[in-house]
Design a protein around this motif. Structure first.
Motif, short mmCIF file in Angstrom:
data_model
loop_
_atom_site.label_atom_id
_atom_site.label_comp_id
_atom_site.label_asym_id
_atom_site.label_seq_id
_atom_site.Cartn_x
_atom_site.Cartn_y
_atom_site.Cartn_z
N THR A 157 0.75 -1.11 0.11
CA THR A 157 -0.12 -0.03 0.10
C THR A 157 0.91 1.37 -0.07
OG1 THR A 157 -0.11 0.02 2.51
CG2 THR A 157 -2.13 -1.06 1.20
N ILE A 158 2.02 1.27 0.30
CA ILE A 158 2.90 2.41 0.43
C ILE A 158 3.47 2.71 -1.10
CG2 ILE A 158 4.94 3.44 1.52
CD1 ILE A 158 4.65 0.98 3.68
N SER A 159 2.52 3.26 -1.95
CA SER A 159 2.67 3.17 -3.21
C SER A 159 4.04 4.05 -3.86
CB SER A 159 1.51 4.04 -4.07
OG SER A 159 -0.06 3.22 -3.61
N PRO A 160 4.25 5.19 -3.16
CA PRO A 160 5.46 6.02 -3.68
C PRO A 160 6.70 5.45 -3.17
CG PRO A 160 3.75 7.35 -2.37
CD PRO A 160 3.49 6.03 -1.88
N GLU A 161 6.99 4.52 -2.48
CA GLU A 161 8.12 3.86 -2.16
C GLU A 161 8.39 2.39 -2.82
OE1 GLU A 161 10.06 5.86 -0.88
OE2 GLU A 161 8.83 7.70 -0.24
N THR A 162 7.42 1.92 -2.74
CA THR A 162 7.57 0.37 -3.30
C THR A 162 7.10 0.17 -4.98
OG1 THR A 162 5.26 -0.24 -2.94
CG2 THR A 162 6.77 -0.40 -1.01
N LEU A 163 7.54 -0.87 -5.29
CA LEU A 163 7.27 -1.30 -6.60
C LEU A 163 6.31 -2.52 -6.40
CD1 LEU A 163 7.78 -0.98 -10.00
CD2 LEU A 163 9.95 -2.42 -9.62
N SER A 164 5.01 -2.37 -6.67
CA SER A 164 4.05 -3.34 -6.27
C SER A 164 3.59 -4.08 -7.53
CB SER A 164 2.78 -2.66 -5.75
OG SER A 164 2.11 -2.01 -6.52
N VAL A 165 3.39 -5.51 -7.34
CA VAL A 165 3.32 -6.54 -8.38
C VAL A 165 2.13 -7.16 -8.05
CG1 VAL A 165 4.56 -8.33 -9.68
CG2 VAL A 165 6.00 -6.71 -8.36
N GLY A 166 1.35 -7.37 -9.22
CA GLY A 166 0.22 -8.24 -9.14
C GLY A 166 0.52 -9.36 -9.99
N ALA A 167 -0.59 -10.54 -10.02
CA ALA A 167 0.09 -11.68 -10.60
C ALA A 167 -0.98 -12.03 -12.04
CB ALA A 167 -0.40 -12.79 -9.55
N TYR A 168 -0.57 -12.44 -12.80
CA TYR A 168 -1.22 -12.97 -14.07
C TYR A 168 -0.95 -14.40 -14.43
CZ TYR A 168 2.26 -12.53 -17.96
OH TYR A 168 3.23 -12.72 -18.65
N SER A 169 -1.73 -14.97 -15.34
CA SER A 169 -1.47 -16.42 -15.84
C SER A 169 -0.60 -16.25 -16.96
CB SER A 169 -2.72 -17.13 -15.91
OG SER A 169 -2.49 -18.44 -16.72
N HIS A 170 0.68 -16.61 -17.14
CA HIS A 170 1.27 -16.37 -18.34
C HIS A 170 1.08 -17.59 -19.17
CE1 HIS A 170 3.50 -19.76 -15.90
NE2 HIS A 170 3.98 -20.16 -17.25
#
Length: 499
Positions: free
Chosen positions: A366-379
């Protein structure tokens, strides 16, 4: 604790303070602050001791001069020194008072807080009444909860390169651009790592090919816990008590040289910290691991003696601290900001609470400005995973995740020398991005420590993806959106852009 591949949850309680008017050295257990609904009974009227994190007033240290450091090395030293000096001055009175109380404490400097172990209700009352105490978080865990493996998933056959790795374009980076992550140090805080696994051993910074030196490449924040932990506690050498950490590190660097190319950046070196007891973590263990990454030190040594030159370039964080555990405000924000100031990129799995909107709800994602957040998808079919958390962030209302990476039925290493394809979650997606960052720094070392530029490259080179889902007033047809972020990571395009 939410382990973002197997759905582990741990609960604790937050105590907010307002109107503290008594002296900083209360003389009786009657002194108390406004502790909020439902907390007085849990903390002050009970009889059992409770470990608590005590946050002090005065704010975080000013780390802004770090951006003007002449080198990445100087930046790390400055941040480490400034944080220690700030904490020493701010915590001096509290620590002296706690010493007089005979309390068992663990002070932190990456965040201005002190862990008080096994605090009695009476001691908590006194802490709540001190003028220098801002708030208290109960540092407590509960038994883990698992999300069952998908029975329909099939074990992927051994191949030269995992299909999930191929989907990111990483093999083209190795073969065409001749970049494999060499010269980069990656890190993971998780359930530990089986460092002797054939896909991981040669990539461990603590192994020189002949002997092992774990002092600055491994830390164990789990010094005690419930009986039955298969690794034990306070370990001086890496061990994985729950499989998850070995799997995530494998996706970053794994390659056994015998047909199991499971990692994004096999030329990189890894280090690790265990922040969970068989899948159960708590705020203090997340903080301790993050502090160790800032300046690693041998197990059992004084944290203030750590060596910033041994910090990693990027950290994988496949876990989350939910509000039920105590992370209701900005508890981990100073921790992530300190690492960012020191030039360490903080990659966070977005969470497995989808498919509804506003489901990126746990720190650190949730710390958007400081983290690189990653969602998941099916490759295998290029669809977003139903479980992948959607934005906007419940903490700062910003769009998230930043990008998406493979996170469904990912084949990687597991303790004992084996491999498994039965792991799904944003926990599995995050390590792909850590590997991509390692490839970027390996290709262009001038990017080391430049968090803003690394983040820009990863996001702007992603393959854009749209959706019919609108979240937080942001249409799914825009880029970025709250389902895919900027889209699917493209390691080849990212690295090509910086050569």
């Amino acid at each position: 604790m939410k382990r973002l591949g197997l759905g582990v949850t741990v609960v604790s309680i937050v105590v907010g303070f307002s109107g503290c008017s008594s002296s900083s050295d209360p003389s009786s257990d009657e002194a108390r602050a406004d502790l909020g609904d439902g907390v007085s009974s849990a903390m002050l009227e009970g009889r059992a001791p409770t470990s608590v994190l005590v946050y002090l007033k005065g704010g975080a240290a000013d780390l802004s001069p770090a951006a003007r450091a002449a080198s990445n090395e100087e930046r790390g030293v400055f941040v480490h020194t400034r944080l220690r000096e700030h904490a020493k001055a701010s915590q001096k009175s509290l620590l002296a008072w706690l010493d007089r109380q005979g309390a068992n404490v663990q002070p932190f400097f990456i965040v201005n807080a002190v862990l008080v172990n096994d605090a009695s209700p009476g001691l908590i009352r006194k802490l709540a009444a001190r003028d220098d105490v801002e708030r208290i978080i109960v540092d407590k865990s509960i038994p883990l909860q698992r999300v069952p493996s998908d029975p329909a998933a099939e074990e992927e056959a051994i191949a030269a390169v995992g299909s999930n790795i191929t989907a990111t374009g990483a093999p083209r980076v190795w073969n065409e651009l001749k970049v494999n992550g060499a010269g980069v140090v990656v890190a993971g805080q998780d359930t530990g790592v089986d460092w002797t696994h054939p896909a991981l051993k040669s990539h461990y910074r603590g192994w020189n090919g002949t002997t092992a030196d774990h002092r600055y490449s491994w830390h164990d924040a789990i010094r005690s816990g419930a009986s039955g932990n298969r690794c034990g506690f306070n370990l001086s050498a890496p061990c994985d008590d729950n499989d998850h950490g070995t799997h995530t590190v494998g996706t970053i660097v794994g390659d056994d040289g015998a047909g199991n190319q499971i990692g994004m950046a096999p030329g990189a070196k890894w280090i690790a910290c265990r922040n969970m007891d068989a899948g159960n973590g708590k705020p203090s263990t997340y903080i301790e691991c993050s502090q160790w990454f800032l300046a690693p030190y041998p197990q059992g040594a004084d944290p203030s003696t750590g060596d910033p030159s041994k910090r990693p370039d990027v950290i994988n964080n496949s876990w989350g601290c939910p509000s039920s555990e105590g992370c209701t405000g900005r508890d981990l924000v100073p921790v992530v900001q300190a690492l960012t100031a020191a030039g360490v990129l903080f990659v966070a799995s977005a969470g497995n609470s989808g498919s509804g909107c506003n489901s990126i709800s746990d720190q650190p994602a949730t710390i958007s400005p400081e983290t690189l957040s990653v969602g998941a998808y099916s490759h295998t079919n290029n669809t977003i995973a139903a479980f992948s958390s959607r934005g906007p962030s419940t903490l700062d209302k910003k769009v998230g995740p930043d990008v998406a990476a493979p996170g469904v039925s990912i084949r990687s290493s597991v303790p004992g020398g084996g491999y498994s394809s039965f792991f799904s979650g944003t926990s599995m997606a995050g390590p792909h991005v850590v590997g991509e960052v390692a490839l970027l720094i390996s290709a262009n070392p001038s990017l080391r420590g430049n968090i803003a530029e690394l983040t820009r490259i990863v996001t702007t080179t992603a393959t854009p993806k749209t959706t019919s889902q609108t979240c937080g007033g942001v249409s799914g047809s825009t880029i970025p959106n709250n389902t895919w972020g900027y889209g699917i990571i493209n390691a080849y395009k990212a690295v090509s852009s910086k050569l």
